[in-house]
Design an enzyme around this catalytic site. Structure first.
Site, mmCIF file in Angstrom:
data_model
loop_
_atom_site.group_PDB
_atom_site.id
_atom_site.type_symbol
_atom_site.label_atom_id
_atom_site.label_comp_id
_atom_site.label_asym_id
_atom_site.label_seq_id
_atom_site.Cartn_x
_atom_site.Cartn_y
_atom_site.Cartn_z
ATOM 1 N N LYS A 201 -14.460 -6.793 -0.828
ATOM 2 C CA LYS A 201 -13.025 -6.331 -1.053
ATOM 3 C C LYS A 201 -12.625 -4.689 -0.639
ATOM 4 C CE LYS A 201 -10.683 -7.105 -5.006
ATOM 5 N NZ LYS A 201 -10.314 -7.342 -6.349
ATOM 6 N N GLU A 207 -24.772 -2.205 -1.505
ATOM 7 C CA GLU A 207 -25.611 -2.650 -0.887
ATOM 8 C C GLU A 207 -25.730 -3.507 0.012
ATOM 9 O OE1 GLU A 207 -26.184 -2.149 -5.857
ATOM 10 O OE2 GLU A 207 -24.073 -2.222 -4.281
ATOM 11 N N GLY A 262 -13.457 -9.576 -8.903
ATOM 12 C CA GLY A 262 -14.440 -10.285 -8.287
ATOM 13 C C GLY A 262 -15.375 -11.421 -8.868
ATOM 14 N N ARG A 263 -15.452 -11.547 -10.330
ATOM 15 C CA ARG A 263 -16.111 -12.887 -11.137
ATOM 16 C C ARG A 263 -15.376 -13.835 -11.014
ATOM 17 N NH1 ARG A 263 -15.187 -7.860 -14.030
ATOM 18 N NH2 ARG A 263 -14.342 -7.979 -15.594
ATOM 19 N N GLU A 348 -20.229 -9.775 -18.143
ATOM 20 C CA GLU A 348 -19.446 -8.147 -17.108
ATOM 21 C C GLU A 348 -17.862 -8.390 -17.926
ATOM 22 O OE1 GLU A 348 -20.611 -6.940 -13.384
ATOM 23 O OE2 GLU A 348 -18.392 -7.235 -13.209
ATOM 24 N N HIS A 379 -41.006 -26.587 -20.580
ATOM 25 C CA HIS A 379 -41.706 -26.304 -20.401
ATOM 26 C C HIS A 379 -42.005 -24.810 -20.177
ATOM 27 C CE1 HIS A 379 -43.194 -30.187 -20.424
ATOM 28 N NE2 HIS A 379 -42.041 -30.931 -19.476
ATOM 29 N N LYS A 499 -23.941 3.383 -10.418
ATOM 30 C CA LYS A 499 -23.833 3.377 -9.335
ATOM 31 C C LYS A 499 -23.122 5.065 -9.232
ATOM 32 C CE LYS A 499 -20.990 -1.330 -8.724
ATOM 33 N NZ LYS A 499 -19.539 -1.713 -7.891
#
Length: 532
Positions: A201, A207, A262-263, A348, A379, A499
């Protein structure tokens, strides 16, 4: 103003009910009600929710619905739809529902329609080979560079809808700043036929920008000119100056807005990788499925409302039965990334202990969410679910029809899912183990306590429409839980401190600046890492 529900008569009534009812075994509940499935299941269109294996009764649901009424979820929903700043700590509205509202809907917004038109046109140019790379070759590979909500949503959805993807276009995702992520992806690609989507955004996410700059260097080294960037990079961002400085012209930047968290952004231009993967018409079907769930959430009575029901069950298990963990178990390899997607969406959003008034919530909020696709998980960690002694509610997710129908496979998959949910619910006594042939010495090891609560969601098929329904269902569940706990589900201040510290530490690891402000452990680790 949010109400602290733990101080209300409704909360106290639930606490008293939990003491009297909470330990009743699911065997007893099913024995007492031969129609328990019919009484404790709901539908929205072709989507089925069976919560009969939850440790609740009709009186439990009645008390939970009274609590939801006290929290005024309809009032908060109206505030969200009206564009009020319910994300109060960031001063933002919360309008992801507008991203999937069709034109003419009360929730539709013209700016959303304009961006969708641009996305549609861009997808057509890629699919009909009108858009070509610097050497004139068609695009064969698309790499999405993002992180968090700019990565998890489209990555999960692209994998989920793999059976419906364009046959001549491959999608790749890079999120980790670890060079192994980008380098491993680029190793198999041709710069002449690769398109990058940089999803950020602000176009400042550390990153994402580190990966984007390295990808640009890789491209320019092959093309011999910075001009190639305009043919191989597009952006999903609001920062036109930064995207232009990077080399991406404004017409190749797709906007989204500060009222899109964002999510919750899969439905926006962040979903461009998915639209490219499955075609824009099918992307619109995803939006339609989400909108159908929106309409259900807005209009269904509390007793018939799927998102509210899931939220109330989570609240009951977390705060009244003391579950601290929740497993999401999709019996679909295509939905293998859904647990990771929901980890961000739920933890979050609701992993907070300060309410809207800046005071302690006073109870546990979001449980630890985790999971894996069945049958692989059976398993590894199912042993703990069955005999580990912890209360771990589960969501099983089933597809009525397989998306990759190989003969005999789907029946085995469905049988395993139904068997696991039944075994977790009802268990096996020592007497039953002996009756099945276990020796007296071995029988104690074959005792399964059962009484593990679970819900089962059945989708007719893994279509874009059904996936849209499913994701929107969990989104609205998160919203309801935030209102019930009195927290803001739409900020994420817990992400920020790490951050900030990483930004200060990065130059120090390169030998620039002192480390006196950091603790002895951090200083010692940095010294060890800097040693040649």
């Amino acid at each position: 103003m949010a109400i602290n529900l733990i101080n209300t008569p409704e909360w106290h009534a639930l606490a008293a009910h939990a003491e009297a009812f909470g330990n009743r075994h699911l065997r007893e509940l099913f024995a007492a009600d031969g129609q328990r499935f019919e009484h404790f299941s709901l539908r929205q269109g072709d989507l089925l929710l069976d919560f009969s294996k939850q440790r609740v009764g009709a009186d439990t649901l009645d008390l939970l619905h009274r609590l939801a009424a006290a929290a005024d979820i309809p009032g908060w929903t109206a505030k969200m739809r009206a564009g009020e700043t319910i994300n109060h700590t960031e001063g933002r509205a919360v309008l992801h529902i507008a991203l999937r509202a069709p034109q003419g809907s009360p929730d539709a917004r013209p700016e959303v329609a304009a961006v969708l038109d641009r996305l549609r046109s861009f997808c057509h140019r890629i699919h009909d080979d009108t858009w070509r790379g610097f050497s004139g070759q068609r695009i064969t590979d698309v790499v999405n560079i993002g992180i968090g909500g700019s990565d998890l949503g489209p990555r999960m959805a692209v994998r989920a809808l793999a059976a419906r993807q364009q046959p001549d276009l491959k999608l790749h995702f890079v999120s980790n700043v670890d060079g192994a992520d980008l380098a491993g992806t680029l190793a198999g690609l041709n710069p002449r036929t690769t398109l990058f989507i940089v999803a950020s955004k602000t176009f400042t996410t550390l990153e994402t920008m580190a990966n984007a700059c390295s990808a640009r260097d890789w491209l320019v080294a092959a093309a011999g000119s910075q001009a190639a960037v305009a043919r191989h990079f597009v952006a999903v961002s609001t920062n036109l100056k930064a995207t232009s400085d990077f080399g991406i012209p404004p017409e190749n930047v797709f906007e989204f807005w500060d009222w899109v968290g964002g999510r919750f952004s899969l439905w926006s231009a962040i979903g461009l990788p998915l639209a490219l993967a499955i075609g824009f018409q099918q992307f619109e079907e995803l939006l339609a499925g989400a909108h159908a769930m929106d309409e259900h959430f807005f209009s269904a009575p509390a007793a018939e409302n799927l998102p509210l029901t899931l939220a109330l069950l989570d609240l009951w298990n977390t705060d009244f039965l003391d579950a601290c963990s929740h497993a999401v178990l999709p019996y679909s390899q295509s939905l293998g990334l859904l647990p990771a997607y929901l980890e961000q969406l739920e933890m979050e959003s609701n992993g907070k202990q300060v309410n809207r008034e800046g005071q302690p919530v006073g109870v546990a909020t979001a449980p630890i969410l985790w999971g894996e696709a069945g049958t692989s998980g059976q398993h590894s960690f199912y042993q703990l679910l069955h005999q580990g002694g912890r209360l771990i509610p589960c969501d099983f997710i089933l597809l009525k029809e397989a998306d990759f129908p190989l003969p005999g496979h789907h029946e085995q998959l469905l049988a395993n899912c139904l068997a696991q949910s039944a075994a977790l619910a009802f268990g096996q006594t020592e007497e039953e183990a002996r009756a099945a042939g276990a020796s007296a010495a071995l029988a104690p090891y074959k005792v399964f306590p059962g009484n593990q609560p679970s819900s089962t969601l059945v989708l007719p098929a893994l279509s874009p429409f059904a996936l849209g329904q499913l994701v929107a269902l969990y989104e609205h569940k998160v919203f309801c839980l935030g209102i019930l706990w009195g927290i803001n589900s739409f900020d994420q201040w817990g992400v920020e401190l790490g951050k900030q510290l990483a930004g200060r530490l990065t130059p120090m690891l390169a030998g620039k600046g002192g480390d006196a402000l950091f603790d002895a452990s951090t200083r010692g680790l940095m010294a060890a890492l800097r040693q040649s």
